[in-house]
Design a protein around this motif. Structure first.
Motif, short mmCIF file in Angstrom:
data_model
loop_
_atom_site.label_atom_id
_atom_site.label_comp_id
_atom_site.label_asym_id
_atom_site.label_seq_id
_atom_site.Cartn_x
_atom_site.Cartn_y
_atom_site.Cartn_z
N LEU A 1 31.97 24.09 -3.84
CA LEU A 1 30.84 23.74 -4.85
C LEU A 1 29.74 25.42 -5.16
N ILE A 2 29.15 25.60 -6.29
CA ILE A 2 28.43 26.76 -6.41
C ILE A 2 27.42 26.09 -6.57
N GLU A 3 26.28 26.67 -5.78
CA GLU A 3 25.13 26.53 -5.50
C GLU A 3 24.44 28.02 -6.21
N LYS A 4 22.72 27.60 -6.73
CA LYS A 4 22.21 28.42 -6.96
C LYS A 4 21.61 28.76 -5.48
N PHE A 5 21.84 30.56 -4.94
CA PHE A 5 21.18 31.19 -4.33
C PHE A 5 19.86 30.73 -4.19
N VAL A 6 18.91 30.15 -3.26
CA VAL A 6 17.51 30.52 -3.53
C VAL A 6 16.65 31.68 -2.67
N ASP A 7 16.64 32.74 -2.91
CA ASP A 7 16.55 34.33 -2.27
C ASP A 7 14.81 33.62 -0.99
N ASN A 8 15.60 34.57 0.08
CA ASN A 8 14.89 34.21 1.02
C ASN A 8 13.92 32.65 1.20
N PRO A 9 14.77 31.75 1.39
CA PRO A 9 14.61 30.44 1.56
C PRO A 9 14.60 30.29 3.16
N ARG A 10 13.31 28.81 3.17
CA ARG A 10 13.19 28.20 4.66
C ARG A 10 14.29 26.95 4.69
N HIS A 11 14.82 26.92 5.39
CA HIS A 11 15.48 26.32 6.21
C HIS A 11 14.86 25.33 7.25
N VAL A 12 14.33 23.78 6.49
CA VAL A 12 14.42 23.05 7.21
C VAL A 12 14.60 21.39 7.57
N GLU A 13 14.82 20.96 8.66
CA GLU A 13 15.81 19.51 8.26
C GLU A 13 14.82 18.68 8.99
N VAL A 14 14.85 17.59 9.22
CA VAL A 14 14.64 16.49 9.63
C VAL A 14 14.85 15.64 10.61
N GLN A 15 14.99 14.68 11.21
CA GLN A 15 15.75 14.42 12.25
C GLN A 15 15.45 13.13 11.47
N VAL A 16 16.18 12.16 11.62
CA VAL A 16 16.30 10.82 10.99
C VAL A 16 17.15 10.41 12.17
N PHE A 17 16.78 8.38 11.87
CA PHE A 17 17.45 7.30 12.67
C PHE A 17 17.21 6.32 12.16
N GLY A 18 18.12 5.79 12.34
CA GLY A 18 18.87 4.48 11.57
C GLY A 18 19.20 3.03 12.74
N ASP A 19 19.24 2.17 12.50
CA ASP A 19 19.90 0.84 13.20
C ASP A 19 20.57 0.06 12.28
N GLN A 20 20.81 -1.05 12.85
CA GLN A 20 21.87 -1.74 12.03
C GLN A 20 20.74 -3.20 11.83
N HIS A 21 20.13 -3.06 11.83
CA HIS A 21 19.45 -4.50 10.97
C HIS A 21 18.45 -3.72 10.11
#
Length: 725
Positions: A248-268
């Motif tokens: 796939l091809i994406e626009k490259f954001v110059d000098n971006p930050r890589h920020v990620e979020v921890q998520v958690f789900g259950d079977q309910h």
């Protein structure tokens, strides 16, 4: 199939270390205790669900050990699988049961699904924890587990499939109202189509494997001129890593930050977020230092990040631990990048700021329980860093390495300092797997305190036997811009000169300490010989200054890099030494102290007293000071030195053991300096071998698919002038 059982339980997290202020500890402990109380109450009220009494960990190294520690805490038995290369590894020793599943290559062992499922059946394991990497995001494996009545400790296979294909995940996220980056995720994979979309999006663009992860199959094209070369390289690596070269091809954001979020789900149907991590500082698109929470991120942006991540999780009915990754621009606008449907390498920083055990959550949710805490009950406190310690050479483009850990000592671990590792002193970092040695994780009441603790702990992490990135991590964590929290994915290239300063000559005072350490170690060995010898009159049983060099003066030659430093040592009757280097003289005294399994040199140089850890191995003296380290060599006589590497002068050699993936040249071809000769795959990475000088190819020693050992001649060539004669 062989069977090995070992009840030894090893835990690298049992010691104490320096800690933050008493008030902050009490506050932190109170929050952690309250979280545990909440989890217990929720667990006690859960009705139904499965009973998991034994789990198989389909992985190796530090993540296998980390899962086993939580399993032991919960009273759950653990089953290990291992390749022949890992027979004596730490994760095998920690497990209640362990089974060999094949030879070292991952395809024949840790990726062999049927072998792992067979072990699960034989051992009567009710569940399989895949860790990260290997089979953790393999849809087929998750499905096979389900078909055979084995609980897969991870999300449904449908979520793995949808999030594993980047084009599908982008479409799902866009429909769910999660912001995405402009790009092309279509089925037409022709060179011209991809090139046209790159032109439409506008350079620079990011070329990514549709089924990607860990920086594999990812390249940046800064112009149309280099697009096709980068596309071909990304395809090759993706095919090798994921057996799929769709891009796939994406626009490259110059000098971006890589920020990620921890998520958690259950079977309910419940899903929560456990705040964000900043993983911006990377090399080769792979993370090196992570922290939580993200520096400079406001409470409002944090809330919006978390809510967007929960939207993403609910859009695919997510169950278990997952990570939603975003890129963030300088204005804190963020865009969905991908979702990792597994436990992340950097999950400990989230655990440190929330007082949770995410592996325990995984096991409980997999057993049918609800998420232990609801959103309003998850509290953020303090700041945490994780530094990944790798066997690699930062000064050689972070080239990964392998070899034995001849000496390994770490900072003491406690509740606020975690050493996540899968190796011990004497173990070998294998060429077959990822070169990560450990993760050093620290917590403190705020970012600056945590950063101080990180640097303090890195100074206490001492390794001898192979190159590591510890000094680089110290340089990185001490950079003013990093201290200020001004991080982005281009941080290392942008600050390259400051992070890789020109090596200066070792101070003469340190050279004197190295000489003293060598002399005192010789004296220690002599004293030990005397104590054990029956011949008290043997000249080898004397530890006086006369025995050390027969007379009162000794000439020593030490190596500071490639430079020989001559030291004239004079022995004084009071036990001190006079040392002369060039035209400067130093008065030296000291002693060797033994603390545990380590030796320390306490020395006085012209009245300045210092203490350093002393390791002498393989004709090298290693000194580890609180503020840095030094490595001083001992010249090896010519008749003992290795044969000169003529191959390096007349061709190209393998930088490390690996498989030849592609060969670009043949006998008779002319090459210029820097021309690509071949591509090697080693330690899960693609390395392009380039011509060290201009010439004509004389012979190519390896064909595609062949394995080459480290330092093996790959391509031999002659100078054009010699060829024309």
């Amino acid at each position: 199939m062989s069977f090995l059982k070992d009840h030894a339980q090893l835990s690298p997290c049992t010691h104490r270390a320096d800690s933050p202020s008493e008030a902050s500890i009490v506050s932190h402990l109170n929050e952690m205790q309250w979280n545990q109380v909440r989890i217990f109450v929720k667990w006690a009220s859960t009705i139904g669900g499965h009973s998991i009494g034994k789990i198989l960990i389909a992985n190796r190294g530090e993540i296998a050990c980390r899962v086993m520690r939580t399993a032991k805490k919960m009273g759950v038995k653990s089953v290990a699988v291992y390749s022949e290369a890992d027979r004596n590894s730490m994760h095998v020793a920690m497990a209640d049961e362990a089974y060999c599943i094949g030879p070292p290559p991952s395809q024949q062992s840790y990726l062999a699904m049927e072998k792992i499922l067979q072990v699960a059946r034989v051992s009567a394991a009710q569940a399989i924890h895949p860790g990260y990497g290997f089979l953790s995001e393999n849809t087929e494996f998750a499905e096979l587990c389900k078909q055979q009545g084995i609980i897969f400790i991870g999300p449904p296979s449908s979520a793995i499939r949808d999030m594993g294909i980047k084009s599908t995940s982008k479409a799902i996220m866009s429909a769910a109202g999660v912001p995405v980056v402009e790009g092309y995720h279509g089925e037409d994979q022709s060179d011209e189509c991809l090139k046209e979309h790159a032109r439409r999006i506008g350079y620079p663009v990011m070329i990514k494997a549709v089924r990607g992860g860990g920086g594999k199959g990812m390249r940046i094209a800064h112009s149309e001129k280099e697009f096709l070369d980068q596309l071909e390289s990304a395809r090759r690596e993706a095919k090798k890593s994921f057996n799929d070269d769709a891009m796939l091809i994406e626009k490259f954001v110059d000098n971006p930050r890589h920020v990620e979020v921890q998520v958690f789900g259950d079977q309910h149907g419940n899903a929560v977020y456990l705040f964000e991590r900043d993983c911006s500082v990377q090399r080769r698109h792979q993370k090196i230092i992570e922290e939580a929470p993200g520096p400079g991120i406001s409470a409002e942006v944090r809330r919006r990040l978390g809510e967007a991540a929960v939207k993403a999780a609910k859009a695919v009915n997510y169950v278990g631990a997952g990570t939603v990754e975003f890129i963030m621009d300088s204005q804190h606008n963020f865009y969905f990048m991908e979702m990792n449907t597994r436990l992340q390498v950097e999950h400990p920083v989230t655990e440190m700021i929330t007082g949770t055990d995410l592996v325990e959550w995984q096991l409980r949710v997999a057993a049918g329980e609800k998420i232990p805490l609801m959103q309003e009950e998850i509290l953020l406190q303090g700041h945490a860093f994780e530094a990944r310690i790798y066997a690699e050479d930062p000064n050689n483009n972070f080239m990964p390495g392998a070899g034995p850990l001849l000496h390994l000592s770490t900072p003491p671990a406690d509740r606020f300092t975690r050493i996540e590792t899968g190796v011990r002193q004497g173990d070998e970092v294998s060429v077959h797997y990822d070169p990560m040695i450990a993760k050093l994780v620290v917590w403190a009441e705020d970012r600056q305190a945590a950063l101080r603790k990180l640097r303090y702990s890195l100074h206490q992490y001492n390794i001898v036997g192979l190159s590591t990135n510890i000094d680089f991590l110290l340089s990185l964590s001490g950079h003013p811009q990093f201290e200020a929290g001004n991080v982005h994915t281009n941080f290392i290239p942008q600050h390259h000169d400051e992070l890789f300063p020109t090596k200066k000559a070792t101070p003469h005072e340190v050279m004197c300490q190295a000489a003293l350490g060598l002399i005192l170690k010789e004296k220690m060995l002599t004293d030990a010989f005397r104590d054990q010898s029956d011949d008290k009159f043997s000249p080898f049983a004397s530890s006086t200054g006369r025995r050390i060099n027969i007379c009162y003066t000794r000439k020593m030659s030490l190596l500071d890099g490639e430079n020989i430093v001559d030291v004239a040592v004079s022995y004084n009757q009071d036990g001190s030494y006079k040392m002369q280097i060039q035209d400067k003289t130093f008065l030296i005294s000291g002693e060797i102290l033994k603390e545990g399994d380590s030796l320390y040199l306490r020395s006085s140089v012209d009245g300045t007293v210092s203490k350093s850890k002393l390791v002498i191995l393989d004709n090298t003296i290693y000194l580890f000071f609180p503020e840095g380290s030094a490595q001083i060599g001992l010249p090896v006589p010519k008749y003992l030195s290795a044969v000169s590497s003529g191959a390096e002068q007349s061709g190209a050699v393998a930088p490390m053991t690996g498989t030849v993936e592609k060969v670009f040249v043949k006998a008779g071809d002319k090459v210029q300096v820097g021309d690509p000769l071949m591509v090697m795959i080693a330690m899960k990475m693609e390395h392009t071998i380039r011509a060290p000088k201009a010439g004509v190819i004389k012979k190519v020693h390896f064909q595609e698919g062949a394995q080459a050992n480290r330092h093996a001649p790959l391509v031999e060539f002659v100078d054009e002038e010699a060829e024309s004669k």
